[in-house]
Design a protein around this motif. Structure first.
Motif, PDB file in Angstrom:
ATOM      1  N   ALA A  91      -3.736  10.287  -1.777  1.00  0.00           N
ATOM      2  CA  ALA A  91      -4.494   8.998  -1.847  1.00  0.00           C
ATOM      3  C   ALA A  91      -3.654   7.807  -1.531  1.00  0.00           C
ATOM      4  O   ALA A  91      -2.293   8.163  -1.644  1.00  0.00           O
ATOM      5  CB  ALA A  91      -5.071   9.083  -3.202  1.00  0.00           C
ATOM      6  N   ALA A  92      -4.251   6.782  -1.333  1.00  0.00           N
ATOM      7  CA  ALA A  92      -3.523   5.681  -1.177  1.00  0.00           C
ATOM      8  C   ALA A  92      -4.018   4.410  -2.275  1.00  0.00           C
ATOM      9  O   ALA A  92      -4.913   4.545  -3.030  1.00  0.00           O
ATOM     10  CB  ALA A  92      -3.896   4.783   0.236  1.00  0.00           C
ATOM     11  N   LYS A  93      -2.857   3.759  -2.722  1.00  0.00           N
ATOM     12  CA  LYS A  93      -3.147   2.780  -3.936  1.00  0.00           C
ATOM     13  C   LYS A  93      -2.461   1.459  -3.320  1.00  0.00           C
ATOM     14  O   LYS A  93      -1.417   1.310  -3.090  1.00  0.00           O
ATOM     15  CB  LYS A  93      -2.716   3.254  -5.350  1.00  0.00           C
ATOM     16  CG  LYS A  93      -2.970   2.409  -6.504  1.00  0.00           C
ATOM     17  CD  LYS A  93      -2.475   3.483  -7.805  1.00  0.00           C
ATOM     18  CE  LYS A  93      -3.225   2.771  -8.939  1.00  0.00           C
ATOM     19  NZ  LYS A  93      -2.873   3.491 -10.345  1.00  0.00           N
ATOM     20  N   ASP A  94      -3.037   0.408  -3.761  1.00  0.00           N
ATOM     21  CA  ASP A  94      -2.607  -1.006  -3.611  1.00  0.00           C
ATOM     22  C   ASP A  94      -2.099  -1.453  -4.848  1.00  0.00           C
ATOM     23  O   ASP A  94      -2.512  -1.444  -5.800  1.00  0.00           O
ATOM     24  CB  ASP A  94      -3.648  -2.050  -2.728  1.00  0.00           C
ATOM     25  CG  ASP A  94      -3.962  -1.448  -1.560  1.00  0.00           C
ATOM     26  OD1 ASP A  94      -3.336  -0.713  -0.797  1.00  0.00           O
ATOM     27  OD2 ASP A  94      -5.338  -1.687  -1.251  1.00  0.00           O
ATOM     28  N   ALA A  95      -0.967  -2.446  -4.421  1.00  0.00           N
ATOM     29  CA  ALA A  95      -0.408  -3.339  -5.733  1.00  0.00           C
ATOM     30  C   ALA A  95      -0.244  -4.608  -4.944  1.00  0.00           C
ATOM     31  O   ALA A  95       0.076  -4.645  -3.868  1.00  0.00           O
ATOM     32  CB  ALA A  95       0.826  -2.704  -6.100  1.00  0.00           C
ATOM     33  N   THR A  96       0.263  -5.758  -5.702  1.00  0.00           N
ATOM     34  CA  THR A  96       0.662  -7.073  -5.065  1.00  0.00           C
ATOM     35  C   THR A  96       2.120  -7.226  -5.729  1.00  0.00           C
ATOM     36  O   THR A  96       2.258  -7.145  -7.018  1.00  0.00           O
ATOM     37  CB  THR A  96      -0.161  -8.086  -5.584  1.00  0.00           C
ATOM     38  OG1 THR A  96      -1.488  -7.888  -4.966  1.00  0.00           O
ATOM     39  CG2 THR A  96       0.160  -9.284  -4.931  1.00  0.00           C
ATOM     40  N   THR A 140       0.782  -1.127   0.043  1.00  0.00           N
ATOM     41  CA  THR A 140      -0.009   0.034  -0.088  1.00  0.00           C
ATOM     42  C   THR A 140       0.723   1.207   0.135  1.00  0.00           C
ATOM     43  O   THR A 140       1.760   1.435   0.948  1.00  0.00           O
ATOM     44  CB  THR A 140      -0.871  -0.010   1.114  1.00  0.00           C
ATOM     45  OG1 THR A 140      -1.686  -0.954   1.427  1.00  0.00           O
ATOM     46  CG2 THR A 140      -1.878   1.054   1.238  1.00  0.00           C
ATOM     47  N   VAL A 141       0.565   2.105  -0.994  1.00  0.00           N
ATOM     48  CA  VAL A 141       1.429   3.397  -1.088  1.00  0.00           C
ATOM     49  C   VAL A 141       0.594   4.441  -0.816  1.00  0.00           C
ATOM     50  O   VAL A 141      -0.451   4.468  -1.562  1.00  0.00           O
ATOM     51  CB  VAL A 141       2.203   3.556  -2.561  1.00  0.00           C
ATOM     52  CG1 VAL A 141       2.732   4.836  -2.707  1.00  0.00           C
ATOM     53  CG2 VAL A 141       3.004   2.358  -2.961  1.00  0.00           C
ATOM     54  N   THR A 142       0.916   5.316   0.144  1.00  0.00           N
ATOM     55  CA  THR A 142       0.138   6.555   0.104  1.00  0.00           C
ATOM     56  C   THR A 142       0.958   7.593  -0.056  1.00  0.00           C
ATOM     57  O   THR A 142       2.080   8.060   0.567  1.00  0.00           O
ATOM     58  CB  THR A 142      -0.098   6.599   1.880  1.00  0.00           C
ATOM     59  OG1 THR A 142      -0.981   5.495   2.323  1.00  0.00           O
ATOM     60  CG2 THR A 142      -1.096   7.731   2.283  1.00  0.00           C
TER      61      THR A 142
END
Length: 157
Positions: free
Chosen positions: A131-136, A92-94
Motif C-alpha cells: 500500500a501507499a501512505k502520504d505524509a507532509t 508518498t511512501v509505497t
C-alpha cells in the motif's frame, strides 16, 4: 581604465549597502564593514539553523533501529508554502514488502542552484504491505525563493 575600476568599486559598495540596509534593522552602520558584519551575522544564523536541522535529522535516523534503505519506495511532491510561511511537500511512501512497515524519510530543501537550505525528517508509520501512505514534511524555518524538495534518504523497519 583605473577610473572605471574605482567607480565600479564605489558603485558596488553602494549597491551592497543599499541592498543590505533592510537586513541591518535599525542600525545606522551602513559602512562596508558594518554591512559585511550584518550579512555575516545573518549567514551565520542560517548556517547554525541548517546545522541544527541536519543534526536533528541524523538523530531521528539513529533512533530508527535496523532500518533498511528504502529510498526507492518514496516520492516527494513539488514544494508549496503552508499557512505558517514554511515550505512543505507531500511525501508518498509505497511499501514494497509483504508486511506492514514504518518509514523514516529525510527531505532536503534546496534552492534552484542546488544549495541546501534546510532538511527535515518525517516518519510514516504502519504502511500496509503493498500500500501507499502520504505524509507532509515541513521545513524547520521560513525559506525564500524558488525551493525544491528531494528525498535525501529513507529507511524502513
Amino acid at each position: 581604465m583605473e577610473r572605471h575600476g574605482i567607480r565600479g568599486l564605489i558603485l558596488g559598495a553602494a549597491a551592497t549597502a543599499a541592498l543590505a540596509a533592510p537586513l541591518t534593522g535599525c542600525s545606522d552602520d551602513t559602512t562596508p564593514s558594518g554591512v559585511a558584519s550584518a550579512a555575516s551575522s545573518i549567514a551565520s544564523e542560517a548556517g547554525d539553523a541548517l546545522a541544527s536541522a541536519t543534526a536533528e535529522a541524523g538523530q531521528k535516523f539513529d533512533e530508527f533501529k535496523n532500518g533498511v534503505n528504502a529510498k526507492g519506495d518514496v516520492k516527494v511532491s513539488d514544494v508549496s508554502t503552508d499557512s505558517d510561511g514554511r515550505s512543505a511537500a507531500k511525501v508518498t511512501v509505497t511499501n514494497s514488502t509483504s508486511s506492514s512497515k514504518s518509514y523514516a524519510v529525510q527531505i532536503d530543501f534546496r534552492d534552484r542552484s542546488g544549495n541546501l537550505l534546510d532538511t527535515a525528517v518525517v516518519t510514516v508509520d504502519a504502511v500496509a504491505a503493498g500500500a501507499a501512505k502520504d505524509a507532509t514534511v515541513r521545513s524547520n524555518r521560513t525559506l525564500s525563493g524558488d525551493v525544491t524538495a528531494e528525498v535525501a534518504r529513507a529507511a524502513r523497519n
